[in-house]
Motif scaffolding. Structure first.
Motif, PDB file in Angstrom:
ATOM      1  N   VAL A   9       0.860  -1.183   0.000  1.00  0.00           N
ATOM      2  CA  VAL A   9       0.000   0.000   0.000  1.00  0.00           C
ATOM      3  C   VAL A   9       0.899   1.236   0.000  1.00  0.00           C
ATOM      4  O   VAL A   9       1.342   1.697   1.058  1.00  0.00           O
ATOM      5  CB  VAL A   9      -0.933   0.012   1.228  1.00  0.00           C
ATOM      6  N   PRO A  10       1.227   1.790  -1.181  1.00  0.00           N
ATOM      7  CA  PRO A  10       2.026   3.017  -1.236  1.00  0.00           C
ATOM      8  C   PRO A  10       1.256   4.163  -0.590  1.00  0.00           C
ATOM      9  O   PRO A  10       0.094   4.409  -0.930  1.00  0.00           O
ATOM     10  CB  PRO A  10       2.213   3.258  -2.742  1.00  0.00           C
ATOM     11  N   THR A  11       1.907   4.857   0.346  1.00  0.00           N
ATOM     12  CA  THR A  11       1.182   5.818   1.179  1.00  0.00           C
ATOM     13  C   THR A  11       1.929   7.134   1.252  1.00  0.00           C
ATOM     14  O   THR A  11       3.081   7.184   1.681  1.00  0.00           O
ATOM     15  CB  THR A  11       1.006   5.241   2.604  1.00  0.00           C
ATOM     16  N   TYR A  12       1.234   8.189   0.808  1.00  0.00           N
ATOM     17  CA  TYR A  12       1.821   9.532   0.927  1.00  0.00           C
ATOM     18  C   TYR A  12       0.702  10.550   1.112  1.00  0.00           C
ATOM     19  O   TYR A  12      -0.086  10.807   0.187  1.00  0.00           O
ATOM     20  CB  TYR A  12       2.665   9.891  -0.303  1.00  0.00           C
ATOM     21  N   ASN A  13       0.587  11.097   2.316  1.00  0.00           N
ATOM     22  CA  ASN A  13      -0.362  12.181   2.616  1.00  0.00           C
ATOM     23  C   ASN A  13      -1.792  11.853   2.161  1.00  0.00           C
ATOM     24  O   ASN A  13      -2.395  12.605   1.392  1.00  0.00           O
ATOM     25  CB  ASN A  13       0.116  13.497   1.986  1.00  0.00           C
TER      26      ASN A  13
END
Length: 339
Positions: A9-13
């Protein structure tokens, strides 16, 4: 005991959406088999705290990796290194999965040995939560549940990132690292493994909900313009990859598939040109790009079927204003569905 599936799960803001995404994987029934790897790409909002909460409450399922910001490709590269599952899938943190279809995917993964398992997905309009299938079947006359040789699939197959679940070891062995600090790397992810896929199983399950209409997305018009250089970077890399594969004399059915997907990317490049106001400069750029594709990649050139592009080519680009009108109308219809 080996995990069956790692979901990165790529997660950024994404604090607004992350809880819904991770909750869709909170399935105690699958705690022995499911590995959810949240890769926090240097978030500056509360995303990391939300991720850590899930890892504390269900450590059998959820893990968190915190890293410096490197873009979508870097999170997948990192996740692939750390994956514990036999199979590997990417679910973006502003999207989610539906429980019953996802559990049916898990059931399949416990018994199959296919290199690639393909499921379906819905577009999810962010504002209205309306859903729509972008493509109802992965290819014509598909038999769901049957394992195919890749050579059997036919030239109209089309697998997007939201649909694919690959064998992890196959990706580790054959897939080059994805571009970092770059948009559109989903196209690298779905194309790089193709020449090494021998077997494919398709399931009639709408597993993935792909949220569209977000202002930050690279596929909306402003995003396409803002990330134009990234698109060209990925397209250039994939065209070079195609040439390498041709030089390796891989079977024609793999080349046919890659050519069809790259023809779609060429069409998307024209959409970026047409998203700008009409100008001599854009017409000149389009003509130069089209000449390059025709000269260097004639098989890809011939597989572009988009009507606006065909109109441009047939008129030696004199119908540029008409093609721009066709493009604008199609974008308005898409926007009307979302709202």
């Amino acid at each position: 005991m080996e995990k069956i599936l790692t979901v990165v799960v790529p997660t950024y803001n994404v604090e607004k959406y992350l809880e819904e995404c991770l909750s869709s994987f909170a399935l105690p029934k699958w705690k022995e088999k499911l590995d959810i790897l949240i890769v926090d790409d240097g978030s500056t909002d509360h995303s990391s705290e939300i991720a850590e909460k899930f890892a504390r409450e269900m450590p059998e399922i959820f893990r968190v990796i915190h890293k410096e910001n490197g873009g979508h490709g870097s999170t997948i590269n990192c996740g692939l290194q750390e994956a514990r599952g036999k199979y590997f899938k990417v679910v973006d943190s502003d999207d989610y999965v539906k429980r019953i279809p996802f559990e049916n995917l898990m059931e399949c993964l416990t018994t199959t040995e296919s290199d690639l398992v393909v499921t379906n997905y819905y577009w999810l309009a962010d504002g209205t939560h309306r859903v729509k299938a972008e493509r109802k079947h992965p290819f014509q006359d598909v038999e769901y549940g049957r394992e195919y040789r890749f050579s059997e699939i036919g030239s109209d197959a089309y697998f997007k990132m939201h649909a694919v679940t690959f064998k992890t070891e196959l990706l580790r062995k054959y897939m080059p690292k994805l571009d970092e600090h770059c948009y559109y790397v989903d196209m690298e992810f779905v194309l790089f493994p193709i020449p090494y896929i021998e077997t494919v199983t398709c399931l009639d399950e709408y597993v993935y909900r792909y949220r569209i209409g977000l202002p930050t997305q690279s596929m909306n018009l402003k995003g396409m313009q803002r990330h134009e250089e990234n698109f060209d970077r990925v397209l250039t890399r994939l065209l070079h990859y195609y040439t390498e594969q041709k030089n390796h004399d891989i079977p024609q059915y793999y080349l046919n598939y890659i050519e069809n997907i790259l023809a779609r990317m060429v069409t998307s490049r024209f959409k970026i040109f047409l998203s700008y106001p009409i100008s001599r400069e854009q017409r000149k750029k389009m003509m130069q790009f089209d000449r390059m594709v025709k000269k260097e990649y004639p098989m890809i050139y011939g597989k572009v079927t988009n009507k606006a592009v065909q109109m441009l080519r047939a008129s030696s680009f004199y119908l540029y204003p008409a093609a721009k009108t066709v493009f604008d109308i199609s974008e308005r219809w898409k926007s009307r569905w979302m709202h």
